[in-house]
Design a protein around this motif. Structure first.
Motif, PDB file in Angstrom:
ATOM      1  N   GLY A  66      71.925  63.810   8.728  1.00 30.92           N
ATOM      2  CA  GLY A  66      71.639  62.377   8.811  1.00 30.92           C
ATOM      3  C   GLY A  66      70.549  62.081   9.835  1.00 30.92           C
ATOM      4  N   SER A  67      70.619  62.743  10.989  1.00 33.20           N
ATOM      5  CA  SER A  67      69.591  62.526  12.023  1.00 33.20           C
ATOM      6  C   SER A  67      68.226  62.972  11.505  1.00 33.20           C
ATOM      7  CB  SER A  67      69.932  63.306  13.295  1.00 33.20           C
ATOM      8  OG  SER A  67      71.100  62.783  13.874  1.00 33.20           O
ATOM      9  N   ARG A  68      68.218  64.105  10.804  1.00 33.67           N
ATOM     10  CA  ARG A  68      66.941  64.613  10.268  1.00 33.67           C
ATOM     11  C   ARG A  68      66.388  63.652   9.209  1.00 33.67           C
ATOM     12  NH1 ARG A  68      65.835  67.114   6.255  1.00 33.67           N
ATOM     13  NH2 ARG A  68      67.940  67.765   5.664  1.00 33.67           N
ATOM     14  N   LEU A  69      67.290  63.141   8.351  1.00 24.65           N
ATOM     15  CA  LEU A  69      66.841  62.194   7.316  1.00 24.65           C
ATOM     16  C   LEU A  69      66.342  60.894   7.947  1.00 24.65           C
ATOM     17  CD1 LEU A  69      69.565  62.806   4.584  1.00 24.65           C
ATOM     18  CD2 LEU A  69      67.101  63.156   4.317  1.00 24.65           C
TER      19      LEU A  69
ATOM     20  N   ASP B 283      63.110  52.912   0.356  1.00 27.32           N
ATOM     21  CA  ASP B 283      61.737  53.424   0.296  1.00 27.32           C
ATOM     22  C   ASP B 283      61.450  54.113  -1.027  1.00 27.32           C
ATOM     23  OD1 ASP B 283      61.858  56.624   0.796  1.00 27.32           O
ATOM     24  OD2 ASP B 283      63.523  55.607   1.755  1.00 27.32           O
ATOM     25  N   SER B 284      60.168  54.120  -1.378  1.00 30.15           N
ATOM     26  CA  SER B 284      59.775  54.600  -2.705  1.00 30.15           C
ATOM     27  C   SER B 284      59.983  56.105  -2.862  1.00 30.15           C
ATOM     28  CB  SER B 284      58.306  54.232  -2.982  1.00 30.15           C
ATOM     29  OG  SER B 284      57.509  54.781  -1.967  1.00 30.15           O
TER      30      SER B 284
ATOM     31  N   ILE C 299      62.843  59.046   7.376  1.00 28.42           N
ATOM     32  CA  ILE C 299      62.673  57.618   7.027  1.00 28.42           C
ATOM     33  C   ILE C 299      61.592  57.009   7.927  1.00 28.42           C
ATOM     34  CG2 ILE C 299      63.772  55.330   7.190  1.00 28.42           C
ATOM     35  CD1 ILE C 299      66.430  56.697   6.394  1.00 28.42           C
ATOM     36  N   CYS C 300      61.659  57.348   9.225  1.00 24.52           N
ATOM     37  CA  CYS C 300      60.704  56.771  10.192  1.00 24.52           C
ATOM     38  C   CYS C 300      59.264  57.114   9.837  1.00 24.52           C
ATOM     39  CB  CYS C 300      61.006  57.265  11.610  1.00 24.52           C
ATOM     40  SG  CYS C 300      62.540  56.592  12.251  1.00 24.52           S
ATOM     41  N   ARG C 301      59.078  58.205   9.100  1.00 22.50           N
ATOM     42  CA  ARG C 301      57.709  58.610   8.750  1.00 22.50           C
ATOM     43  C   ARG C 301      57.259  58.065   7.386  1.00 22.50           C
ATOM     44  NH1 ARG C 301      59.410  63.149  11.782  1.00 22.50           N
ATOM     45  NH2 ARG C 301      60.276  64.238   9.996  1.00 22.50           N
ATOM     46  N   THR C 302      58.139  57.355   6.663  1.00 24.15           N
ATOM     47  CA  THR C 302      57.718  56.790   5.381  1.00 24.15           C
ATOM     48  C   THR C 302      56.829  55.569   5.627  1.00 24.15           C
ATOM     49  OG1 THR C 302      59.630  55.299   5.202  1.00 24.15           O
ATOM     50  CG2 THR C 302      59.879  57.491   4.215  1.00 24.15           C
ATOM     51  N   ASP C 303      55.964  55.277   4.651  1.00 21.34           N
ATOM     52  CA  ASP C 303      55.095  54.091   4.771  1.00 21.34           C
ATOM     53  C   ASP C 303      55.931  52.818   4.743  1.00 21.34           C
ATOM     54  OD1 ASP C 303      52.892  55.614   4.925  1.00 21.34           O
ATOM     55  OD2 ASP C 303      52.380  55.475   2.787  1.00 21.34           O
ATOM     56  N   ASP C 304      57.054  52.848   4.013  1.00 19.86           N
ATOM     57  CA  ASP C 304      57.827  51.616   3.823  1.00 19.86           C
ATOM     58  C   ASP C 304      58.603  51.192   5.072  1.00 19.86           C
ATOM     59  OD1 ASP C 304      57.153  51.189   1.109  1.00 19.86           O
ATOM     60  OD2 ASP C 304      58.494  52.823   0.534  1.00 19.86           O
ATOM     61  N   TYR C 305      59.009  52.167   5.912  1.00 21.28           N
ATOM     62  CA  TYR C 305      59.830  51.809   7.077  1.00 21.28           C
ATOM     63  C   TYR C 305      58.907  51.387   8.224  1.00 21.28           C
ATOM     64  CZ  TYR C 305      63.825  51.716  10.182  1.00 21.28           C
ATOM     65  OH  TYR C 305      64.808  51.294  11.052  1.00 21.28           O
ATOM     66  N   TYR C 306      58.563  50.088   8.197  1.00 19.55           N
ATOM     67  CA  TYR C 306      57.586  49.550   9.166  1.00 19.55           C
ATOM     68  C   TYR C 306      58.132  49.508  10.586  1.00 19.55           C
ATOM     69  CZ  TYR C 306      60.668  45.621   8.886  1.00 19.55           C
ATOM     70  OH  TYR C 306      61.804  44.870   8.952  1.00 19.55           O
ATOM     71  N   VAL C 307      59.479  49.535  10.742  1.00 17.39           N
ATOM     72  CA  VAL C 307      60.076  49.298  12.070  1.00 17.39           C
ATOM     73  C   VAL C 307      59.526  50.290  13.100  1.00 17.39           C
ATOM     74  CG1 VAL C 307      62.238  49.153  13.386  1.00 17.39           C
ATOM     75  CG2 VAL C 307      62.186  48.398  11.004  1.00 17.39           C
ATOM     76  N   THR C 308      59.517  51.570  12.738  1.00 16.68           N
ATOM     77  CA  THR C 308      59.053  52.593  13.678  1.00 16.68           C
ATOM     78  C   THR C 308      57.557  52.438  13.938  1.00 16.68           C
ATOM     79  OG1 THR C 308      60.739  54.096  12.874  1.00 16.68           O
ATOM     80  CG2 THR C 308      58.895  55.091  14.057  1.00 16.68           C
TER      81      THR C 308
END
Ligand SMILES: C[S@@+](CC[C@H](N)C(=O)[O-])C[C@H]1O[C@@H](n2cnc3c(N)ncnc32)[C@H](O)[C@@H]1O
Length: 361
Positions: A83-86, A248-249, A90-99
């Protein structure tokens, strides 16, 4: 595993000490602790400690959550090693703007934040994960002498701490594996130092309003009355941007969500078929939050933690809330917990905010 410590045990019998440890553990929300009690320090004259087996509370929370009329599980259980790795993925996807937005903001304001960090201070981070954003603060504030990352995920914490120890040899790094909603103590590295709390990543949004107030109050207790707390908060924005971030896509968030079922199978003898569920992310305007659910694709029965649970076709298992704030709504929430918003910074679009909270005078 979290550590619960009882001081001043002098003159008490072992049974009495066990009782105190037991009730402290229960007060902190753990279950079935008696068998897990170990006296870690033999000098029972001065204090005793207990390690609490979180698997027992995981089982209890799964049984309670899956037996409820509206099935739900606490999001803290997402974070096993996978889960931590996933989440990092997520943080590196284009869709997850939060990070992306928060990192850019921190980069811009790092000097300003660093100017408010006292000489020799300890930085205490709640839910530190891979401690990636932390590096921006550590680089800007060489006056920090200790870093205390706190996380429920031992794997993420171990990896991050090892990398930081290599890259910041002058810093005393004292990781704490703990549930930050429970009872825990800061390590000796934070003793006698001014403290600055750090809670980025919009993790505060995972609590409901009352839970967030409880957390902020306990952070104030843990950090002490002189401390500041830097909190990263996600702001209300258009639904399309929000929905894409939680669905995310590339399907990474869907895998993150379903990993919870795989974890239950592995740790609690479950027989969930992750393919029998669909990932669902939706905006709830009444509560101003994004929600994540797993939706059963059919009527079926699942066994886990020694219990049987039935799912109807279309039935939802609610796995996460991520509350979104306005500057005012978060400042009001912090005020309920005894904090004042001393400073606020807002990122470029998609907008997130960083608050510097100080205790009410
Ligand atoms: C949304 S991620 C944020 C990670 C990182 N701080 C960031 O800004 O990217 C939440 C982090 O908090 C940790 N976490 C979640 N619930 C927790 C709890 N109850 N106690 C301690 N850590 C928790 C997770 O393991 C994860 O590392």
């Amino acid at each position: 595993m979290p550590l619960i410590r009882v001081d001043a045990t002098k003159g008490r019998s072992e049974d009495e000490i066990r009782n105190v440890l037991d009730s402290e553990a229960h007060l902190s929300g753990f279950n079935e602790v008696s068998d897990a009690i170990q006296f870690l320090v033999s000098d029972a004259e001065t204090f005793a400690a207990v390690q609490v087996d979180t698997r027992d509370s995981f089982a209890a929370d799964v049984i309670t959550g899956l037996s409820a009329r509206h099935k739900q599980l606490p999001p803290k259980y997402f974070y096993d090693a996978t889960g931590s790795r996933l989440f990092e993925e997520i943080c590196r996807t284009d869709d997850y703007y939060v990070t992306r937005s928060e990192t850019a903001l921190l980069r811009n304001i790092a000097e300003e934040l660093a100017a408010g960090i006292p000489q020799g201070a300890a930085l205490v981070e709640f839910g530190s994960g891979e401690s990636a954003k932390t590096r921006l603060l550590l680089d800007a504030a060489p006056q920090l002498s200790a870093y205390v990352p706190i996380d429920i995920s031992a794997d993420a914490l171990d990896q991050a701490s090892a990398m930081l120890a290599r890259d910041y040899p002058q810093l005393s790094i004292a990781p704490v594996v703990a549930d930050f909603t429970g009872h825990f103590r800061l390590p000796a590295a934070a003793d006698g130092r001014p403290r600055v709390g750090f809670f980025p990543g919009s993790t505060i949004g995972n609590f409901d309003r009352d839970g967030a107030v409880r957390f902020l109050r306990s952070a104030r207790q843990v950090l002490g009355d002189q401390a500041a707390l830097l909190v990263g908060v996600d702001l209300v924005k258009d639904e399309a941007t929000l929905s894409a971030a939680y669905d995310d896509s590339q399907g990474v968030t869907a895998r993150f969500n379903k990993n919870l079922l795989i974890r239950i199978n592995r740790e609690l003898g479950g027989d969930f078929d992750p393919d029998a569920f669909d990932h669902l992310a939706l905006w709830n305007p009444v509560h101003s939050r994004m929600e994540m659910h797993l939706v059963s694709r059919k009527d079926h029965i699942v066994n886990a933690a020694g219990h049987t649970f039935s799912f109807r076709s279309g039935e939802r298992l609610h796995t996460e809330n991520s509350h979104k704030f306005t500057i005012d709504s978060f400042a009001q929430l912090a005020a309920r917990a005894g904090w004042s918003a001393a400073n606020t910074w807002i990122s470029d679009e998609p907008r997130v905010a960083m608050f510097r909270l100080e205790p009410h005078p």
